[in-house]
Design a protein around this motif. Sequence first.
Motif, PDB file in Angstrom:
ATOM      1  N   ILE A  28      25.861  24.582 -29.412  1.00  0.00           N
ATOM      2  CA  ILE A  28      26.232  24.951 -28.060  1.00  0.00           C
ATOM      3  C   ILE A  28      25.008  24.947 -27.146  1.00  0.00           C
ATOM      4  CG2 ILE A  28      26.012  27.447 -28.466  1.00  0.00           C
ATOM      5  CD1 ILE A  28      28.633  25.598 -26.263  1.00  0.00           C
ATOM      6  N   TYR A  31      24.254  21.170 -26.497  1.00  0.00           N
ATOM      7  CA  TYR A  31      25.202  20.590 -25.556  1.00  0.00           C
ATOM      8  C   TYR A  31      24.960  21.082 -24.137  1.00  0.00           C
ATOM      9  CZ  TYR A  31      27.796  19.142 -29.742  1.00  0.00           C
ATOM     10  OH  TYR A  31      28.161  18.578 -30.933  1.00  0.00           O
ATOM     11  N   PRO A  47      30.264  25.641 -32.489  1.00  0.00           N
ATOM     12  CA  PRO A  47      29.152  25.920 -31.585  1.00  0.00           C
ATOM     13  C   PRO A  47      27.947  26.553 -32.253  1.00  0.00           C
ATOM     14  CG  PRO A  47      30.911  27.515 -31.253  1.00  0.00           C
ATOM     15  CD  PRO A  47      31.447  26.468 -32.182  1.00  0.00           C
ATOM     16  N   LYS A 212      33.088  22.631 -25.368  1.00  0.00           N
ATOM     17  CA  LYS A 212      33.554  24.015 -25.456  1.00  0.00           C
ATOM     18  C   LYS A 212      35.037  24.060 -25.840  1.00  0.00           C
ATOM     19  CE  LYS A 212      32.352  26.763 -22.099  1.00  0.00           C
ATOM     20  NZ  LYS A 212      32.119  27.168 -20.691  1.00  0.00           N
ATOM     21  N   ALA A 215      35.280  23.542 -29.412  1.00  0.00           N
ATOM     22  CA  ALA A 215      34.688  24.669 -30.127  1.00  0.00           C
ATOM     23  C   ALA A 215      35.575  25.906 -30.115  1.00  0.00           C
ATOM     24  CB  ALA A 215      33.334  25.014 -29.521  1.00  0.00           C
ATOM     25  N   CYS A 217      36.119  27.739 -27.420  1.00  0.00           N
ATOM     26  CA  CYS A 217      35.634  28.720 -26.437  1.00  0.00           C
ATOM     27  C   CYS A 217      35.634  28.090 -25.044  1.00  0.00           C
ATOM     28  CB  CYS A 217      34.256  29.255 -26.813  1.00  0.00           C
ATOM     29  SG  CYS A 217      32.989  28.020 -27.140  1.00  0.00           S
ATOM     30  N   VAL A 222      28.546  29.852 -21.943  1.00  0.00           N
ATOM     31  CA  VAL A 222      27.739  29.383 -23.075  1.00  0.00           C
ATOM     32  C   VAL A 222      27.239  30.572 -23.889  1.00  0.00           C
ATOM     33  CG1 VAL A 222      25.579  28.234 -23.699  1.00  0.00           C
ATOM     34  CG2 VAL A 222      27.087  27.205 -21.991  1.00  0.00           C
ATOM     35  N   CYS A 225      29.688  31.789 -26.416  1.00  0.00           N
ATOM     36  CA  CYS A 225      29.929  30.889 -27.551  1.00  0.00           C
ATOM     37  C   CYS A 225      28.865  31.075 -28.631  1.00  0.00           C
ATOM     38  CB  CYS A 225      29.951  29.437 -27.096  1.00  0.00           C
ATOM     39  SG  CYS A 225      31.306  29.032 -25.985  1.00  0.00           S
ATOM     40  N   HIS A 226      28.408  32.310 -28.791  1.00  0.00           N
ATOM     41  CA  HIS A 226      27.418  32.684 -29.799  1.00  0.00           C
ATOM     42  C   HIS A 226      27.989  33.813 -30.655  1.00  0.00           C
ATOM     43  CE1 HIS A 226      24.574  30.429 -27.279  1.00  0.00           C
ATOM     44  NE2 HIS A 226      23.719  30.496 -28.281  1.00  0.00           N
TER      45      HIS A 226
END
Length: 375
Positions: A28, A31, A47, A212, A215, A217, A222, A225-226
Amino acid sequence: MVIDLRALNTVRVDPDGSAEVGAGARLIEVYAGLAAAGRLLPGGSCPTVGIGGLTLGGGIGVLARRYGLTCDRLTAAEVVTADSCVLTADAEHEPDLHWGLRGGGGGNFGVVTRFTFDTPPAPGLTVFVLPFPAGSVPQVLGAWQQWVADAPPELWASCQISGGNPPTCKVVGCWVGEPDGANRQIDRLVRAAGTRPTGRTVAAKDYLGAMKFMAGCANDTVAQCHPTWEGGRLTRTGFVATSRMLGPGPVDPARLTELMTGRTGVDLLLDSLGGAVAEPAPDATAFPHRDSLASAQVYAGATPATEDRVRATVDEIRDGLARLGAPGAYVNYIDATLPDWGRAYYGANLPRLQRTARRYDPDGVFAFPQSVTAA
């Protein structure tokens, strides 16, 4: 020994599109960094996957048919070898090492600390999801295999089969271009399958938006997305997974459906290859599966209490796929019980990988149970 590379996560893009990426960067982050510069890198959909492991094992992803594997875009790598030397591996310097790093699996030769990628401009993309009715897996799978084999490289699609009584499936994909082009390709699949999807989602996205979406999310930032322990919203889950490589010809859709019948809680993801993936020769890089129709990824959720039972089920599907004509495997789903794993992962490239490993790690400092030196 575990080496934590998370701090090496810088993504820098030069005006010519050459991108330097730290080996600890997650997808992620890669990207997002590339999208800010209007560039892309073909890669996976998860991600939190690290760019290092993805690239070194090949890098199957949602733009592979148009732009190749992640490793096909690798122009150079900085590697620390067991004797503390820092090497730059590219086509002119350490070419055997550069060859092995493109699909030869992580940890076999040294510690990669930085990657340099050739990144193309990021075009507009279209994502789509087609859920099909229960009981239609044989028709959809039969049509899907021929559809992706004949498709232009701008189309990537995954046929995702969920075990059950009967199994169900959906087709998820990405088209390099506008929705009109995607819809024409979708119509071709629906006609060939002879069964209509129960829904149809088709949406134009920019590069980061499409990544995303794939993924899971799409509506998150961003940062979200962790993993949760880094301030995101993605929680840790337990699962068992393995892989096979289909093709070059199709598998029998009726027999594959039978293999997934009754396997509630198990998913089989068939991710299309071909296109740009098939252009290099099988020995041009260490990744040997250039003529494969698709990769097959078997997933099942598990807890410590259910792991043994779930693993036995996943192994049965893995071995059943081999009997259907899919003996190869993807090293990025490294599998401790995979039969004849050296040839399954690397095919005819294994001897050269072993010679390369002996040259750069003669004392076996980086050896592990499924390292190429152990094959």
